[in-house]
Design an enzyme around this catalytic site. Structure first.
Site, PDB file in Angstrom:
ATOM      1  N   ARG A  15       0.243   5.642  -1.775  1.00 27.72           N
ATOM      2  CA  ARG A  15      -0.179   6.933  -1.172  1.00 27.72           C
ATOM      3  C   ARG A  15      -0.166   6.808   0.354  1.00 27.72           C
ATOM      4  O   ARG A  15       0.144   5.746   0.891  1.00 27.72           O
ATOM      5  CB  ARG A  15      -1.575   7.337  -1.671  1.00 27.72           C
TER       6      ARG A  15
ATOM      7  N   TYR B  50     -13.301  -3.002  11.335  1.00 23.91           N
ATOM      8  CA  TYR B  50     -11.948  -2.425  11.286  1.00 23.91           C
ATOM      9  C   TYR B  50     -11.210  -2.704  12.599  1.00 23.91           C
ATOM     10  O   TYR B  50     -10.067  -3.165  12.606  1.00 23.91           O
ATOM     11  CB  TYR B  50     -12.044  -0.922  11.025  1.00 23.91           C
TER      12      TYR B  50
ATOM     13  N   GLY C  86       0.817  -1.214   0.000  1.00 20.97           N
ATOM     14  CA  GLY C  86       0.000   0.000   0.000  1.00 20.97           C
ATOM     15  C   GLY C  86       0.846   1.257   0.000  1.00 20.97           C
ATOM     16  O   GLY C  86       0.573   2.207   0.729  1.00 20.97           O
ATOM     17  N   ALA C  87       1.889   1.260  -0.856  1.00 25.18           N
ATOM     18  CA  ALA C  87       2.835   2.394  -0.845  1.00 25.18           C
ATOM     19  C   ALA C  87       2.527   3.409  -1.946  1.00 25.18           C
ATOM     20  O   ALA C  87       3.330   4.296  -2.219  1.00 25.18           O
ATOM     21  CB  ALA C  87       4.268   1.878  -0.969  1.00 25.18           C
TER      22      ALA C  87
ATOM     23  N   LYS D 219      -7.815  -5.019  13.230  1.00 32.47           N
ATOM     24  CA  LYS D 219      -6.559  -4.482  13.765  1.00 32.47           C
ATOM     25  C   LYS D 219      -6.185  -5.148  15.093  1.00 32.47           C
ATOM     26  O   LYS D 219      -4.994  -5.300  15.401  1.00 32.47           O
ATOM     27  CB  LYS D 219      -6.660  -2.961  13.912  1.00 32.47           C
TER      28      LYS D 219
HETATM   29  P1  NAP Z   1      -4.863   5.073   2.390  1.00 33.37           P
HETATM   30  O1  NAP Z   1      -4.279   6.427   2.190  1.00 33.37           O
HETATM   31  O2  NAP Z   1      -6.338   4.884   2.184  1.00 33.37           O
HETATM   32  O3  NAP Z   1      -4.058   4.021   1.470  1.00 33.37           O
HETATM   33  C1  NAP Z   1      -4.423   2.669   1.463  1.00 33.37           C
HETATM   34  C2  NAP Z   1      -3.395   1.864   0.717  1.00 33.37           C
HETATM   35  O4  NAP Z   1      -3.793   0.476   0.753  1.00 33.37           O
HETATM   36  C3  NAP Z   1      -3.281   2.245  -0.754  1.00 33.37           C
HETATM   37  O5  NAP Z   1      -1.924   2.192  -1.122  1.00 33.37           O
HETATM   38  C4  NAP Z   1      -4.075   1.156  -1.487  1.00 33.37           C
HETATM   39  O6  NAP Z   1      -3.566   0.860  -2.790  1.00 33.37           O
HETATM   40  C5  NAP Z   1      -3.830  -0.037  -0.575  1.00 33.37           C
HETATM   41  N1  NAP Z   1      -4.892  -1.061  -0.693  1.00 33.37           N
HETATM   42  C6  NAP Z   1      -6.203  -0.896  -0.464  1.00 33.37           C
HETATM   43  N2  NAP Z   1      -6.866  -2.069  -0.694  1.00 33.37           N
HETATM   44  C7  NAP Z   1      -5.938  -2.964  -1.078  1.00 33.37           C
HETATM   45  C8  NAP Z   1      -5.964  -4.351  -1.459  1.00 33.37           C
HETATM   46  N3  NAP Z   1      -7.087  -5.072  -1.498  1.00 33.37           N
HETATM   47  N4  NAP Z   1      -4.791  -4.964  -1.779  1.00 33.37           N
HETATM   48  C9  NAP Z   1      -3.676  -4.276  -1.756  1.00 33.37           C
HETATM   49  N5  NAP Z   1      -3.567  -2.969  -1.390  1.00 33.37           N
HETATM   50  C10 NAP Z   1      -4.686  -2.335  -1.078  1.00 33.37           C
HETATM   51  O7  NAP Z   1      -4.570   4.524   3.866  1.00 33.37           O
HETATM   52  P2  NAP Z   1      -3.622   5.082   5.039  1.00 33.37           P
HETATM   53  O8  NAP Z   1      -4.406   6.032   5.848  1.00 33.37           O
HETATM   54  O9  NAP Z   1      -2.301   5.480   4.504  1.00 33.37           O
HETATM   55  O10 NAP Z   1      -3.489   3.763   5.941  1.00 33.37           O
HETATM   56  C11 NAP Z   1      -2.405   2.855   5.805  1.00 33.37           C
HETATM   57  C12 NAP Z   1      -2.496   1.837   6.927  1.00 33.37           C
HETATM   58  O11 NAP Z   1      -2.472   2.512   8.188  1.00 33.37           O
HETATM   59  C13 NAP Z   1      -3.790   1.014   6.918  1.00 33.37           C
HETATM   60  O12 NAP Z   1      -3.503  -0.299   7.303  1.00 33.37           O
HETATM   61  C14 NAP Z   1      -4.645   1.706   7.955  1.00 33.37           C
HETATM   62  O13 NAP Z   1      -5.609   0.849   8.522  1.00 33.37           O
HETATM   63  C15 NAP Z   1      -3.592   2.125   8.971  1.00 33.37           C
HETATM   64  N6  NAP Z   1      -4.017   3.231   9.829  1.00 33.37           N
HETATM   65  C16 NAP Z   1      -4.393   4.440   9.308  1.00 33.37           C
HETATM   66  C17 NAP Z   1      -4.814   5.455  10.157  1.00 33.37           C
HETATM   67  C18 NAP Z   1      -5.267   6.804   9.632  1.00 33.37           C
HETATM   68  O14 NAP Z   1      -5.797   7.592  10.447  1.00 33.37           O
HETATM   69  N7  NAP Z   1      -5.082   7.120   8.365  1.00 33.37           N
HETATM   70  C19 NAP Z   1      -4.835   5.243  11.538  1.00 33.37           C
HETATM   71  C20 NAP Z   1      -4.445   4.022  12.050  1.00 33.37           C
HETATM   72  C21 NAP Z   1      -4.032   3.018  11.175  1.00 33.37           C
HETATM   73  P3  NAP Z   1      -4.059   1.681  -4.120  1.00 33.37           P
HETATM   74  O15 NAP Z   1      -3.876   3.136  -3.826  1.00 33.37           O
HETATM   75  O16 NAP Z   1      -3.139   1.219  -5.200  1.00 33.37           O
HETATM   76  O17 NAP Z   1      -5.462   1.303  -4.367  1.00 33.37           O
END
Ligand code: NAP
Length: 257
Positions: free
Chosen positions: A26, A165, A23-24, A169
């Protein structure tokens, strides 16, 4: 300029390592890929649908003088995960795995369909299992390595409207602790990072007022940035972090789970 960046690479703490970051394309994953590259690691930039964005991450990594490639996969699918690791061997033997890809779902549990539940568990938890299992032989071959799994504060304490979710986690945290106990003797550390609210696309579903409220509820007075999380992950990836395993580290600005 070129020789300067080559020299920088050789003295960098992760020089000649190879990291796979899922998921790199973005958000947090992109910041992690760039931070690991700045620390000298070659990087496999995994993406699901956003190839163009993944190529931008690749370019940003290459600016640090390391090799980077973009590989598409659905990390919830076993065959895709195998293909991801085989693709990585084009540029080396991976020894750092960051399981970051994930999705969110907001809504009451009583409205959650089985299809939505299964998709979320597959993307957030099954993916982590599949990637960890696939990584172990590569890390073992290198006499050790680092696995870092993205959890969430909601994996430490469940949140209303986020049952699936939160469950996914919490599962990531239990998987992390279990695997750390299994592979510590192989020189492999396994840790979880459980961020608070981080300003990425994942937060787009919230209104400006809800975001302001979350900011006010965070003692440091701001939402987190992807770089706040990438700093912790880079630290865990270092050789010097070899005594830290089975832990959950929560960059959350003081916002308690
Ligand atoms: P994000 O901006 O929505 O990015 C999600 C990433 O996951 C994208 O690179 C996307 O790929 C990829 N992805 C989605 N579905 C997928 C699938 N079926 N197979 C492979 N890749 C997939 O998310 P983020 O906020 O950076 O979050 C990254 C991680 O941190 C997640 O595990 C999230 O639960 C965790 N997290 C986030 C927060 C927050 O507040 N943002 C807080 C706690 C934990 P594409 O772009 O190519 O589709």
């Amino acid at each position: 300029m070129k020789s300067e960046s080559r020299q920088l690479k050789q003295t960098a703490p992760l020089c000649n390592k190879l990291a796979i970051v899922t998921g790199a394309s973005r958000g947090i994953g992109r910041a992690v890929a760039i931070a690991l590259a700045e620390a000298g690691s070659h990087v496999v930039v995994h993406y699901h649908e956003q190839r163009q964005l993944a190529m931008e991450t690749v370019k940003a990594c290459e600016a640090s003088g390391v090799q980077a490639i973009a590989v598409q996969a659905d990390v919830g699918v076993e065959a895709d995960v195998k293909r991801l690791f085989i693709a990585a061997t084009q540029i080396g033997n991976p020894t750092i795995l960051v399981n970051n890809a994930g999705i969110a779902h907001y809504g009451l549990l009583m409205d959650l369909s089985l299809v939505e539940w299964e998709k979320l568990l597959q993307t957030n938890l099954t993916s982590t299992f599949l990637c960890c299992r696939e990584a172990i032989p590569y890390l073992k071959r290198a006499s050790g390595g680092r696995i870092i799994n993205l959890a969430s504060i909601h994996g430490l304490r469940g949140a209303a409207m986020e049952a699936a979710y939160s469950a996914s986690k919490a599962g990531v945290i239990a998987l992390t602790e279990s695997l750390a106990a299994e592979v510590g003797s192989l020189g492999i550390t396994v840790n979880a990072v459980a961020p608070g609210v981080i300003d990425t696309d994942m937060m787009q579903g919230f209104s400006a007022q809800e975001r302001l409220q979350m900011q006010e509820e965070t003692p440091v007075g701001r939402l987190g940035t992807p770089a706040d999380v990438a700093n912790v992950i880079t630290f865990l990836a270092l050789e010097a972090s070899s005594f830290i395993t089975g832990q959950v580290i929560s960059p959350n600005g003081g916002r308690m789970p």
